[in-house]
Design a protein around this motif. Sequence first.
Motif, PDB file in Angstrom:
ATOM      1  N   GLN A   1       0.827  -1.201   0.000  1.00  0.00           N
ATOM      2  CA  GLN A   1       0.000   0.000   0.000  1.00  0.00           C
ATOM      3  C   GLN A   1       0.860   1.250   0.000  1.00  0.00           C
ATOM      4  N   ARG A   2       0.416   2.282  -0.691  1.00  0.00           N
ATOM      5  CA  ARG A   2       1.120   3.557  -0.668  1.00  0.00           C
ATOM      6  C   ARG A   2       0.479   4.523   0.326  1.00  0.00           C
ATOM      7  N   GLU A   3      -0.755   4.244   0.718  1.00  0.00           N
ATOM      8  CA  GLU A   3      -1.478   5.130   1.625  1.00  0.00           C
ATOM      9  C   GLU A   3      -2.181   4.300   2.692  1.00  0.00           C
ATOM     10  N   VAL A   4      -1.879   4.567   3.954  1.00  0.00           N
ATOM     11  CA  VAL A   4      -2.553   3.919   5.072  1.00  0.00           C
ATOM     12  C   VAL A   4      -3.330   5.016   5.795  1.00  0.00           C
ATOM     13  N   GLU A   5      -4.648   4.923   5.776  1.00  0.00           N
ATOM     14  CA  GLU A   5      -5.503   5.984   6.321  1.00  0.00           C
ATOM     15  C   GLU A   5      -6.194   5.506   7.596  1.00  0.00           C
ATOM     16  N   LEU A   6      -5.922   6.177   8.701  1.00  0.00           N
ATOM     17  CA  LEU A   6      -6.507   5.820   9.989  1.00  0.00           C
ATOM     18  C   LEU A   6      -7.744   6.673  10.253  1.00  0.00           C
ATOM     19  N   SER A   7      -8.704   6.104  10.961  1.00  0.00           N
ATOM     20  CA  SER A   7      -9.970   6.803  11.212  1.00  0.00           C
ATOM     21  C   SER A   7      -9.827   7.814  12.348  1.00  0.00           C
ATOM     22  N   VAL A   8     -10.757   8.766  12.401  1.00  0.00           N
ATOM     23  CA  VAL A   8     -10.809   9.765  13.466  1.00  0.00           C
ATOM     24  C   VAL A   8     -12.223   9.763  14.053  1.00  0.00           C
ATOM     25  N   THR A   9     -12.355  10.275  15.272  1.00  0.00           N
ATOM     26  CA  THR A   9     -13.665  10.299  15.920  1.00  0.00           C
ATOM     27  C   THR A   9     -13.915  11.643  16.597  1.00  0.00           C
ATOM     28  N   LEU A  10     -15.168  12.023  16.660  1.00  0.00           N
ATOM     29  CA  LEU A  10     -15.575  13.254  17.327  1.00  0.00           C
ATOM     30  C   LEU A  10     -15.655  13.027  18.832  1.00  0.00           C
ATOM     31  N   VAL A  11     -15.033  13.928  19.605  1.00  0.00           N
ATOM     32  CA  VAL A  11     -15.093  13.875  21.064  1.00  0.00           C
ATOM     33  C   VAL A  11     -15.861  15.104  21.538  1.00  0.00           C
ATOM     34  N   LYS A  12     -17.038  14.872  22.102  1.00  0.00           N
ATOM     35  CA  LYS A  12     -17.899  15.984  22.525  1.00  0.00           C
ATOM     36  C   LYS A  12     -17.593  16.346  23.977  1.00  0.00           C
ATOM     37  N   ARG A  13     -17.192  17.608  24.172  1.00  0.00           N
ATOM     38  CA  ARG A  13     -16.972  18.118  25.532  1.00  0.00           C
ATOM     39  C   ARG A  13     -17.721  19.445  25.696  1.00  0.00           C
ATOM     40  N   LYS A  14     -17.304  20.264  26.645  1.00  0.00           N
ATOM     41  CA  LYS A  14     -18.108  21.428  27.044  1.00  0.00           C
ATOM     42  C   LYS A  14     -17.868  22.692  26.215  1.00  0.00           C
ATOM     43  N   SER A  15     -16.797  22.769  25.439  1.00  0.00           N
ATOM     44  CA  SER A  15     -16.404  24.054  24.850  1.00  0.00           C
ATOM     45  C   SER A  15     -17.296  24.561  23.735  1.00  0.00           C
ATOM     46  N   VAL A  16     -18.249  23.735  23.270  1.00  0.00           N
ATOM     47  CA  VAL A  16     -19.196  24.215  22.254  1.00  0.00           C
ATOM     48  C   VAL A  16     -20.648  23.988  22.667  1.00  0.00           C
ATOM     49  N   GLU A  17     -20.864  23.480  23.870  1.00  0.00           N
ATOM     50  CA  GLU A  17     -22.223  23.194  24.307  1.00  0.00           C
ATOM     51  C   GLU A  17     -22.953  24.497  24.642  1.00  0.00           C
TER      52      GLU A  17
END
Length: 339
Positions: free
Chosen positions: A321-337
Motif C-alpha cells: 500500500q502507498r497510503e494507510v488511512e486511519l480513522s478519526v472520531t468526534l469527542v464531545k466536551r463542554k467548549s461548544v455546548e
Amino acid sequence: MATIKEIAEKAGVSTTTVSNVIHGKTKKVSPATIQKIEALIKEVGYVQKRGLRVLNNEKSQLIAVVINYHKEFKDSILGDPFYGKIIGFIEEYVQKQGYYLMLYSTKDIEEIFQMVAGWDVDGVIAISFSRHNCEKIYQLIKKPIVSIDAYGNAAKDSHLVNIGLDDESGGYQMVKYLLECGYEHIKVCAGRDNGVDHLRYVGAQRAMQECAAEGQKLQFVALGMNYEKRKASYDWLVQRRLPGTALFFLSDMYALEAIRFCADKKVAVPQQIGVAGYDDISYAQYSTPRLTTIKQDVQKKAQKAVEILLKWIEEGEEYPQREVELSVTLVKRKSVERD
C-alpha cells in the motif's frame, strides 16, 4: 567493557570464532561452542562497537526521524504535545526491535537532505513533509522511507508509504456537529490552508453543503505561522464575533491558546463563543471548559509507521500500500455546548 579477546580467552577459542558467532557466521562452529560464547557475551555485557557493524557491511540499526516543520514554536518542537507524543512512541517501538533513533528537525529542507545523505541509516520516518520531498529523500539514499501526514500529490512511481488520517472526515464530523448545536457562523482556523489542514477544510465545506440550514455560514481564517500573528488573529476573531459564532481550530494547541485568550478578554466559552479543536492532545481534557475536538490515535500512527518501515528494512520488499488511512472520531466536551 569486555572485548572479543577477553571472551575468546574465557571460552578457550580464537577471536575469529567469537567474531563469527557475534556476526551470525556459525556454519563451522559447533552448537556447544555457540552456546558457550553466547552465554559469555551475556554474562560480561559485551556491546559491539557500532563502527564495526558499518565496516562489516551490516545494517547500522539507525532509524532517522526527520521533521520539516513550518510553524514557529515558543520553546522547542518537542514542546508541542503532538510531536512529543508521536516521537516518544516511535522511539519506544524502534527500541523494542533493537534499533536506535536519530532525530533531526528544521525548517530548511536542504539541511534534512544533507543529513540523511550523510548518515548510514537503515530507514527514514518523515513527519510533516510534502510527498515530493519524501520521494527526493528516497532517491538520495535508496533506503526505505515511511512518512506521517505527508501532503501533496503522489507520483505514479512513488516508493513512499504514508501513514495519515481520514482528515476530510474529521472536518466533516466537527462542522456537522457545530451546525447541529445551532451555530450560525463557523470559522475554520489554521495557520494556513495547506497540507492536512486543507483536507480538513474540504471536509468542513462538504458538511456545510450537505447539512447547513439557511443563514448558517462557513469561513476560513488564516492565523499565521507564529504566535504574534495568531494573537492578532484571536483578537480580530473575538472583537468581530457575531452571535452564534464557533471557532473550529484545526489544531488543539491553537484552540487552547484561543480559550486562554478569551478568558483574558473576559469572553465566556462557550456562552459567548464556541471553540473546537483537532487532535485530542492530552491537554484538551484539562482546559476550562474541556475542549470538544476530533481524536486521532497518535500511538497507532507511530506503531504502524515503525512496523511498516522495519518490515521493509528486514525483508527487503516494499509495502504493497502507498497510503494507510486511519480513522478519526468526534469527542464531545463542554467548549461548544450551548445553553
